[in-house]
Design an enzyme around this catalytic site. Structure first.
Site, PDB file in Angstrom:
ATOM      1  N   ARG A 248      23.514 -36.212 -42.875  1.00  0.00           N
ATOM      2  CA  ARG A 248      23.207 -36.651 -41.514  1.00  0.00           C
ATOM      3  C   ARG A 248      23.728 -35.594 -40.540  1.00  0.00           C
ATOM      4  O   ARG A 248      24.778 -34.983 -40.793  1.00  0.00           O
ATOM      5  CB  ARG A 248      23.894 -37.988 -41.198  1.00  0.00           C
TER       6      ARG A 248
ATOM      7  N   HIS B 140      14.290 -33.130 -41.417  1.00  0.00           N
ATOM      8  CA  HIS B 140      14.685 -34.365 -42.121  1.00  0.00           C
ATOM      9  C   HIS B 140      13.622 -34.694 -43.193  1.00  0.00           C
ATOM     10  O   HIS B 140      13.146 -35.822 -43.291  1.00  0.00           O
ATOM     11  CB  HIS B 140      14.857 -35.543 -41.148  1.00  0.00           C
TER      12      HIS B 140
END
Ligand code: GLV
Length: 310
Positions: A225, A273
């Protein structure tokens, strides 16, 4: 009773079809068309779904995250109290992440950025051969993703270390845990791979202090993350040469703003991502299994531990 599906529009139908292929009897509602709120027994949601919204369904008894990470689901206000949350533990998701980690570890290990720069300059120039057994990999996080990436890196012959909150065992991996273990591992890490869950404890774990513990010229590979990395600290470390390169699949915020320095930084390899994308056909069997278990009052699988935050 019905299952509420909520994800990005482009993925909605594929999820519905994959669930129906496994259990044609399921009644599936595509958010925001939830119908009668009292009929919703389970919500299968991507991390962007608003948890406050789920308080509308009085008979909800299961929430399923469509991803491995659940940090977005757990941040305030969190899921409705008392409702279990399951996450995905999916072989294809794990495989995708290991591929991305290997791609980037090998990119740095095999001097790919330097060779691309030499190609751009039309220079036929050989760099010193890298030595696998001398390139120490430190992995932050020893869950499903960390353990699988470690296994592949060990198979390639890299010395692999792993750090977790609590001690763990894995063949071929030197284990470190707790705050002292973190510092000890970082001091010996040439390529740092982050595959941690994002929790209040792990937020900002990659910062000026911890980057400074790495040997000069180390690399960072972050597939977890954006919140794990203090981005201005990483930029400073890249500028000074403390960090020689970073591969980032995740940043904060996402999408990365167009004027962010990462976009054009020569030492940064960005992916949007996309390191590992959930494939509905692979992920839905465990969702259907959990729906059945919830209906029958049996123990659920892949439950999130709220106290641990993942
Ligand atoms: C993706 O980021 C996931 O958590 O599965």
């Amino acid at each position: 009773m019905a299952v509420l599906l909520s994800t990005k529009a482009s993925a909605m139908e594929a999820w519905r079809d994959a669930l129906l292929a496994l259990d044609p009897g399921l009644e599936i509602r595509l958010f925001p068309d939830a119908g009668d709120p009292a009929e919703i027994e389970a919500a299968v949601v991507w991390t962007s779904h608003d948890m406050a919204e789920l308080r509308r369904y009085p008979n909800l008894r299961l929430i399923v995250s469509m991803g491995a990470g659940v940090d977005h689901l757990l941040r305030p206000p969190g899921p409705p109290p008392g409702i279990p949350v399951a996450r995905l533990v999916d072989q294809r998701l794990t495989q995708g992440m290991s591929e991305w980690v290997l791609l980037n570890v090998l990119r740095f290990h095999r001097q790919d950025p330097e060779y691309r720069a030499l190609q751009a300059a039309r220079r036929w120039h050989e760099l010193p051969a890298p030595e696998t057994a001398a390139r120490r990999i430190g992995i932050l996080g020893r869950g499903e993703l960390g353990a699988d990436a470690a296994r592949h890196l060990v198979a390639l012959g890299f010395p692999v270390m792993g750090w977790s909150r609590r001690p763990k065992q894995q063949e071929g991996v030197e284990g470190f845990h707790g705050p002292e273990g973190l510092d000890a591992m970082l001091r010996r890490t040439d390529i740092l791979v982050c595959l941690l869950p994002l929790t209040p404890d792990t937020r900002s774990v990659v910062n000026a202090r911890t980057l400074g513990l790495l040997p000069r010229g180390s690399f960072l590979v972050n597939g977890a993350r954006g919140g794990h990395v203090v981005q201005p600290d990483l930029l400073t470390a890249l500028e000074s040469g403390q960090i020689a390169g970073a591969a980032l699949d995740v940043v904060e915020p996402e999408p990365l703003p167009p004027d962010h320095p990462f976009w054009s930084h020569p030492a940064v390899a960005l992916t949007p991502h996309a390191a590992s994308i959930t494939i509905p056909e692979s992920a839905t069997p465990q969702v259907v299994e959990n729906l059945r278990r919830a209906r029958e009052g049996r123990e659920l699988i892949n439950l999130v531990d709220f106290s641990a935050g993942y």
